[in-house]
Write a protein that holds these residues in place. Sequence first.
Motif, PDB file in Angstrom:
ATOM      1  N   ARG A 191      20.922 -34.609  22.886  1.00  0.00           N
ATOM      2  CA  ARG A 191      20.918 -33.301  22.215  1.00  0.00           C
ATOM      3  C   ARG A 191      19.960 -33.249  21.027  1.00  0.00           C
ATOM      4  NH1 ARG A 191      26.452 -33.565  23.797  1.00  0.00           N
ATOM      5  NH2 ARG A 191      27.162 -34.252  21.750  1.00  0.00           N
ATOM      6  N   HIS A 192      19.391 -34.391  20.651  1.00  0.00           N
ATOM      7  CA  HIS A 192      18.410 -34.397  19.556  1.00  0.00           C
ATOM      8  C   HIS A 192      17.023 -34.800  20.050  1.00  0.00           C
ATOM      9  CE1 HIS A 192      21.218 -33.640  16.273  1.00  0.00           C
ATOM     10  NE2 HIS A 192      22.063 -34.440  16.899  1.00  0.00           N
ATOM     11  N   ASP A 228      22.559 -39.275   6.945  1.00  0.00           N
ATOM     12  CA  ASP A 228      22.189 -38.579   8.167  1.00  0.00           C
ATOM     13  C   ASP A 228      23.472 -38.156   8.866  1.00  0.00           C
ATOM     14  OD1 ASP A 228      21.015 -37.624  10.473  1.00  0.00           O
ATOM     15  OD2 ASP A 228      19.476 -39.160  10.402  1.00  0.00           O
ATOM     16  N   HIS A 229      23.577 -36.893   9.145  1.00  0.00           N
ATOM     17  CA  HIS A 229      24.803 -36.363   9.719  1.00  0.00           C
ATOM     18  C   HIS A 229      24.701 -36.159  11.232  1.00  0.00           C
ATOM     19  CE1 HIS A 229      26.250 -35.931   5.661  1.00  0.00           C
ATOM     20  NE2 HIS A 229      25.154 -35.281   5.356  1.00  0.00           N
ATOM     21  N   ALA A 230      23.678 -36.747  11.841  1.00  0.00           N
ATOM     22  CA  ALA A 230      23.549 -36.620  13.296  1.00  0.00           C
ATOM     23  C   ALA A 230      24.627 -37.474  13.965  1.00  0.00           C
ATOM     24  CB  ALA A 230      22.168 -37.071  13.741  1.00  0.00           C
ATOM     25  N   ASP A 231      25.286 -36.884  14.925  1.00  0.00           N
ATOM     26  CA  ASP A 231      26.350 -37.559  15.672  1.00  0.00           C
ATOM     27  C   ASP A 231      25.728 -38.527  16.676  1.00  0.00           C
ATOM     28  OD1 ASP A 231      28.648 -38.249  17.034  1.00  0.00           O
ATOM     29  OD2 ASP A 231      28.764 -36.352  18.123  1.00  0.00           O
ATOM     30  N   PRO A 232      26.067 -39.828  16.596  1.00  0.00           N
ATOM     31  CA  PRO A 232      25.491 -40.792  17.545  1.00  0.00           C
ATOM     32  C   PRO A 232      25.720 -40.405  19.010  1.00  0.00           C
ATOM     33  CG  PRO A 232      26.600 -41.954  15.771  1.00  0.00           C
ATOM     34  CD  PRO A 232      26.912 -40.497  15.606  1.00  0.00           C
ATOM     35  N   ALA A 233      26.883 -39.846  19.303  1.00  0.00           N
ATOM     36  CA  ALA A 233      27.142 -39.433  20.685  1.00  0.00           C
ATOM     37  C   ALA A 233      26.174 -38.330  21.106  1.00  0.00           C
ATOM     38  CB  ALA A 233      28.590 -38.965  20.829  1.00  0.00           C
ATOM     39  N   ALA A 234      25.872 -37.425  20.186  1.00  0.00           N
ATOM     40  CA  ALA A 234      24.928 -36.349  20.501  1.00  0.00           C
ATOM     41  C   ALA A 234      23.525 -36.910  20.711  1.00  0.00           C
ATOM     42  CB  ALA A 234      24.928 -35.306  19.386  1.00  0.00           C
ATOM     43  N   ARG A 254      22.853 -39.993  21.826  1.00  0.00           N
ATOM     44  CA  ARG A 254      22.895 -40.655  23.135  1.00  0.00           C
ATOM     45  C   ARG A 254      22.863 -39.649  24.282  1.00  0.00           C
ATOM     46  NH1 ARG A 254      26.332 -44.111  20.320  1.00  0.00           N
ATOM     47  NH2 ARG A 254      28.185 -43.005  20.982  1.00  0.00           N
TER      48      ARG A 254
END
Length: 93
Positions: A63-64, A52-58, A60
């Motif tokens: 943005r998702h 999974d390439h979702a950025d944890p900061a994004a 939090r």
Amino acid sequence: MSDALDLIATAEALLRDAVAPGGSDARYHALLAANALAMARRELSSPPPAPDHADPAAIRAGRHDGDRALHDRLLRDARRRAWIADPDAVDRD
């Protein structure tokens, strides 16, 4: 992979059935080792999740929010990890 799983299952059974009955300290350490082997066996027998390439900061930052596919993947991975650690806590699937 099947040979590795068979070896782990055999070692796990020997620790539980042959070593653990040998006294309180031996039993404690044998059960710790058997539990570690059981977790390794479950992890090896469960297919790894897709990367999974979702950025944890994004995530939090929100943005998702509303990304149902990402939510489903993260939930499946969390359930898989919980099952590996304690198979009685959740269903495998």
